[in-house]
Design a protein around this motif. Structure first.
Motif, mmCIF file in Angstrom:
data_model
loop_
_atom_site.group_PDB
_atom_site.id
_atom_site.type_symbol
_atom_site.label_atom_id
_atom_site.label_comp_id
_atom_site.label_asym_id
_atom_site.label_seq_id
_atom_site.Cartn_x
_atom_site.Cartn_y
_atom_site.Cartn_z
ATOM 1 N N GLN A 98 31.455 43.190 36.350
ATOM 2 C CA GLN A 98 30.907 41.835 36.488
ATOM 3 C C GLN A 98 29.937 41.516 35.341
ATOM 4 O O GLN A 98 29.936 40.406 34.799
ATOM 5 C CB GLN A 98 30.211 41.696 37.836
ATOM 6 C CG GLN A 98 31.179 41.636 39.009
ATOM 7 C CD GLN A 98 30.488 41.617 40.362
ATOM 8 O OE1 GLN A 98 29.298 41.921 40.470
ATOM 9 N NE2 GLN A 98 31.244 41.270 41.399
ATOM 10 N N GLU A 99 29.122 42.503 34.958
ATOM 11 C CA GLU A 99 28.179 42.300 33.849
ATOM 12 C C GLU A 99 28.921 42.074 32.537
ATOM 13 O O GLU A 99 28.557 41.196 31.741
ATOM 14 C CB GLU A 99 27.262 43.517 33.721
ATOM 15 C CG GLU A 99 26.255 43.652 34.851
ATOM 16 C CD GLU A 99 25.497 44.966 34.794
ATOM 17 O OE1 GLU A 99 25.786 45.784 33.882
ATOM 18 O OE2 GLU A 99 24.620 45.195 35.655
ATOM 19 N N LEU A 100 29.970 42.875 32.317
ATOM 20 C CA LEU A 100 30.753 42.730 31.091
ATOM 21 C C LEU A 100 31.467 41.387 31.057
ATOM 22 O O LEU A 100 31.534 40.731 30.008
ATOM 23 C CB LEU A 100 31.764 43.882 30.982
ATOM 24 C CG LEU A 100 31.162 45.267 30.732
ATOM 25 C CD1 LEU A 100 32.213 46.357 30.973
ATOM 26 C CD2 LEU A 100 30.605 45.375 29.318
ATOM 27 N N ALA A 101 31.993 40.960 32.202
ATOM 28 C CA ALA A 101 32.679 39.668 32.287
ATOM 29 C C ALA A 101 31.708 38.531 32.010
ATOM 30 O O ALA A 101 32.015 37.584 31.264
ATOM 31 C CB ALA A 101 33.329 39.507 33.657
ATOM 32 N N ALA A 102 30.511 38.627 32.595
ATOM 33 C CA ALA A 102 29.511 37.568 32.410
ATOM 34 C C ALA A 102 29.069 37.477 30.954
ATOM 35 O O ALA A 102 28.737 36.390 30.459
ATOM 36 C CB ALA A 102 28.309 37.836 33.309
ATOM 37 N N ALA A 103 29.097 38.603 30.262
ATOM 38 C CA ALA A 103 28.687 38.626 28.848
ATOM 39 C C ALA A 103 29.818 38.210 27.919
ATOM 40 O O ALA A 103 29.621 38.141 26.694
ATOM 41 C CB ALA A 103 28.198 40.026 28.487
ATOM 42 N N GLY A 104 30.986 37.950 28.465
ATOM 43 C CA GLY A 104 32.126 37.544 27.651
ATOM 44 C C GLY A 104 32.722 38.663 26.832
ATOM 45 O O GLY A 104 33.373 38.423 25.806
ATOM 46 N N THR A 105 32.524 39.902 27.272
ATOM 47 C CA THR A 105 33.015 41.071 26.537
ATOM 48 C C THR A 105 34.539 41.091 26.517
ATOM 49 O O THR A 105 35.177 40.884 27.560
ATOM 50 C CB THR A 105 32.501 42.366 27.202
ATOM 51 O OG1 THR A 105 31.089 42.261 27.375
ATOM 52 C CG2 THR A 105 32.833 43.582 26.359
ATOM 53 N N THR A 130 44.469 47.163 33.247
ATOM 54 C CA THR A 130 43.621 47.361 34.429
ATOM 55 C C THR A 130 42.250 46.730 34.204
ATOM 56 O O THR A 130 41.713 46.033 35.076
ATOM 57 C CB THR A 130 43.452 48.870 34.729
ATOM 58 O OG1 THR A 130 44.742 49.442 34.967
ATOM 59 C CG2 THR A 130 42.586 49.094 35.960
ATOM 60 N N VAL A 131 41.682 46.961 33.028
ATOM 61 C CA VAL A 131 40.365 46.390 32.719
ATOM 62 C C VAL A 131 40.457 44.873 32.549
ATOM 63 O O VAL A 131 39.588 44.129 33.012
ATOM 64 C CB VAL A 131 39.774 47.056 31.458
ATOM 65 C CG1 VAL A 131 38.491 46.355 31.013
ATOM 66 C CG2 VAL A 131 39.501 48.535 31.722
ATOM 67 N N ARG A 132 41.524 44.423 31.911
ATOM 68 C CA ARG A 132 41.718 42.975 31.719
ATOM 69 C C ARG A 132 41.761 42.260 33.078
ATOM 70 O O ARG A 132 41.118 41.213 33.282
ATOM 71 C CB ARG A 132 42.996 42.709 30.931
ATOM 72 C CG ARG A 132 43.199 41.256 30.547
ATOM 73 C CD ARG A 132 44.470 41.069 29.730
ATOM 74 N NE ARG A 132 44.402 41.695 28.416
ATOM 75 C CZ ARG A 132 45.090 42.764 28.035
ATOM 76 N NH1 ARG A 132 45.938 43.345 28.886
ATOM 77 N NH2 ARG A 132 44.955 43.260 26.831
ATOM 78 N N THR A 133 42.513 42.830 34.009
ATOM 79 C CA THR A 133 42.630 42.258 35.349
ATOM 80 C C THR A 133 41.277 42.234 36.053
ATOM 81 O O THR A 133 40.887 41.247 36.680
ATOM 82 C CB THR A 133 43.645 43.038 36.181
ATOM 83 O OG1 THR A 133 44.920 42.985 35.541
ATOM 84 C CG2 THR A 133 43.768 42.468 37.590
ATOM 85 N N ALA A 134 40.536 43.356 35.933
ATOM 86 C CA ALA A 134 39.221 43.440 36.566
ATOM 87 C C ALA A 134 38.263 42.398 35.985
ATOM 88 O O ALA A 134 37.495 41.770 36.713
ATOM 89 C CB ALA A 134 38.657 44.852 36.396
ATOM 90 N N LEU A 135 38.300 42.225 34.657
ATOM 91 C CA LEU A 135 37.436 41.220 34.024
ATOM 92 C C LEU A 135 37.817 39.817 34.473
ATOM 93 O O LEU A 135 36.941 38.993 34.781
ATOM 94 C CB LEU A 135 37.538 41.335 32.496
ATOM 95 C CG LEU A 135 36.923 42.565 31.836
ATOM 96 C CD1 LEU A 135 37.320 42.632 30.362
ATOM 97 C CD2 LEU A 135 35.401 42.565 31.959
ATOM 98 N N ASP A 136 39.116 39.550 34.525
ATOM 99 C CA ASP A 136 39.576 38.219 34.947
ATOM 100 C C ASP A 136 39.141 37.929 36.385
ATOM 101 O O ASP A 136 38.731 36.801 36.702
ATOM 102 C CB ASP A 136 41.103 38.130 34.841
ATOM 103 C CG ASP A 136 41.584 38.068 33.388
ATOM 104 O OD1 ASP A 136 40.741 37.809 32.498
ATOM 105 O OD2 ASP A 136 42.787 38.304 33.156
ATOM 106 N N ASN A 137 39.242 38.925 37.235
ATOM 107 C CA ASN A 137 38.858 38.741 38.636
ATOM 108 C C ASN A 137 37.356 38.533 38.806
ATOM 109 O O ASN A 137 36.900 37.918 39.781
ATOM 110 C CB ASN A 137 39.299 39.945 39.477
ATOM 111 C CG ASN A 137 40.803 40.026 39.630
ATOM 112 O OD1 ASN A 137 41.500 39.027 39.448
ATOM 113 N ND2 ASN A 137 41.310 41.204 39.962
ATOM 114 N N ALA A 138 36.594 39.056 37.841
ATOM 115 C CA ALA A 138 35.130 38.963 37.927
ATOM 116 C C ALA A 138 34.607 37.658 37.347
ATOM 117 O O ALA A 138 33.438 37.298 37.555
ATOM 118 C CB ALA A 138 34.484 40.153 37.222
ATOM 119 N N ARG A 139 35.462 36.941 36.596
ATOM 120 C CA ARG A 139 35.002 35.726 35.916
ATOM 121 C C ARG A 139 35.133 34.509 36.823
ATOM 122 O O ARG A 139 35.949 34.439 37.695
ATOM 123 C CB ARG A 139 35.785 35.507 34.608
ATOM 124 C CG ARG A 139 35.386 36.502 33.537
ATOM 125 C CD ARG A 139 36.057 36.216 32.215
ATOM 126 N NE ARG A 139 35.502 37.091 31.187
ATOM 127 C CZ ARG A 139 36.208 37.957 30.452
ATOM 128 N NH1 ARG A 139 37.518 38.050 30.636
ATOM 129 N NH2 ARG A 139 35.618 38.700 29.555
#
Length: 368
Positions: A64-71, A359-368
């Motif tokens: 969630q932190e990485l997604a919020a930072a636009g990583t 897997t990470v891409r999906t997790a980031l998308d779900n967190a955004r």
């Protein structure tokens, strides 16, 4: 009563677990394996990280932190995986200190998409090492022809390396040379050789899987009698190469300057054929100065019922050569098999990396 894993340790085999997850670290599960089952190191790969991310919510807050930072996804993968490896390095630090860096090691893999680019691989190895910033990390570099110069360059910079994806004796000799060349350059660069370590990961079960498939296709009694024998024979002959590499003036000069031997590591030690003993690649590959990286299932089997009788490699070289000769005699090309396995292995590495990225891409998308 002395456990089988203790007997392995007493015989000079370092047991490294082929798995890592944040959950395993946080729960104390990895610490328990250190205390109870003689685990003194860890290896990782993209599939292991992808499985950990998919199975546990331990990563949710960081994602969630990485997604919020636009990583972006590549940077997110770097951050997540190096955080886990750094934490594992800290857990294993007492073992690393007690063994002068021989054990207590945690391996992380360079992006396999760079495997045919020596310069990019060496640069990524340096970045991983700097990001983790722990002396007991090992950077995994595939032993492709293009990878050999990057192994040398990375060792020359004083970075410890796990050379992975070795199938053939010829390539293993080239890996040994790449390591020694790196040490020689490190010495010229004024590096302290005593702080540089390396293992050479020689794959075992995949050799049997491919050769046994070909033996079955041949279908003769002579071919059937050779099933399940190639993997051990090949690995035992690799140990002979290791022994020979230490009996040279070149090595003695480096050793006098503080260099550490590049230990053989038995990889791919989970038995794929249910007709073979589940500890075959553990009990059959016991010798001093070796590492056996075990998936948890293999570790549990070894702890439960492995019959450890001491050194099962030294003195087997004539017999091992005879096995490979007999395999050639029924029409199977060793060179063809090992070349195919390297190509397939690199493809598997790349597929695993793609799986991790997704897997990470999906997790980031779900967190955004």
């Amino acid at each position: 009563m002395t456990t089988p894993t203790q007997k392995l340790s007493d015989a000079g085999v370092s047991i490294w677990l082929d798995d890592l997850s944040r959950q395993r670290l946080a729960s104390g599960g990895l610490q328990a394996l250190i205390e109870e089952k003689n685990v003194v190191g860890v290896t990782t790969n993209p599939t292991i990280f992808a499985a950990a991310l998919a199975a546990h919510d331990a990563y949710e807050e960081q994602v969630q932190e990485l997604a919020a930072a636009g990583t972006d996804v590549d940077e997110a993968v770097l951050t997540i995986t190096t955080d886990d490896v750094r934490a594992a390095c800290d857990l294993f630090a007492p073992i690393a200190e007690a063994t002068q860096g021989v054990d207590g090691r945690v391996s992380i893999e360079v992006d396999p998409r760079l495997a045919q680019d020596a310069e990019a691989t060496a640069a990524m190895a340096a970045r991983l090492s700097a990001t983790i910033d722990r002396p007991n990390a090992l950077i995994k570099i595939p032993a492709t022809e293009a990878g050999l110069p990057s192994i040398t360059a990375t060792i020359a910079e004083g970075i410890s390396v796990n050379v992975t994806l070795i199938f053939s004796l010829e390539r293993y000799r080239a890996v040994v040379n790449a390591y020694l060349l790196g040490l020689e350059q490190a010495l010229e660069n004024g590096k302290d050789l005593s702080g540089i370590h390396s293992v050479a990961s020689f794959f075992v079960s995949r050799v049997d899987t491919e050769i046994d498939k070909r033996l079955e296709a041949i279908g003769t009694d002579e071919a059937a009698a050779l099933k399940g024998r190639a993997g051990l024979a090949n690995a035992r002959l690799a140990y002979q190469v290791f022994e020979e590499s230490l009996d040279t003036e070149r090595w003695r000069r480096l050793a006098a300057a503080g260099a550490n031997p590049q230990r053989p590591l038995w990889a791919s030690t989970g038995v794929k054929d249910p007709s073979l003993p589940d500890t075959l690649y553990v009990t059959g590959l016991v010798a001093p100065h070796t590492v056996n990286t075990m998936p948890e299932k293999t570790l549990e089997a070894a702890y439960d019922h492995a019959e450890v009788t001491g050194d099962t490699i030294t003195g087997t070289y004539a017999q091992s050569n005879a096995v490979l000769d007999e395999i050639a005699g029924v029409g199977i090309s060793y060179d063809e098999v090992v070349a195919q396995l390297e190509t397939e292995g690199l493809t598997k590495f790349e597929d695993s990396w793609a799986e991790l990225l997704q897997t990470v891409r999906t997790a980031l998308d779900n967190a955004r």
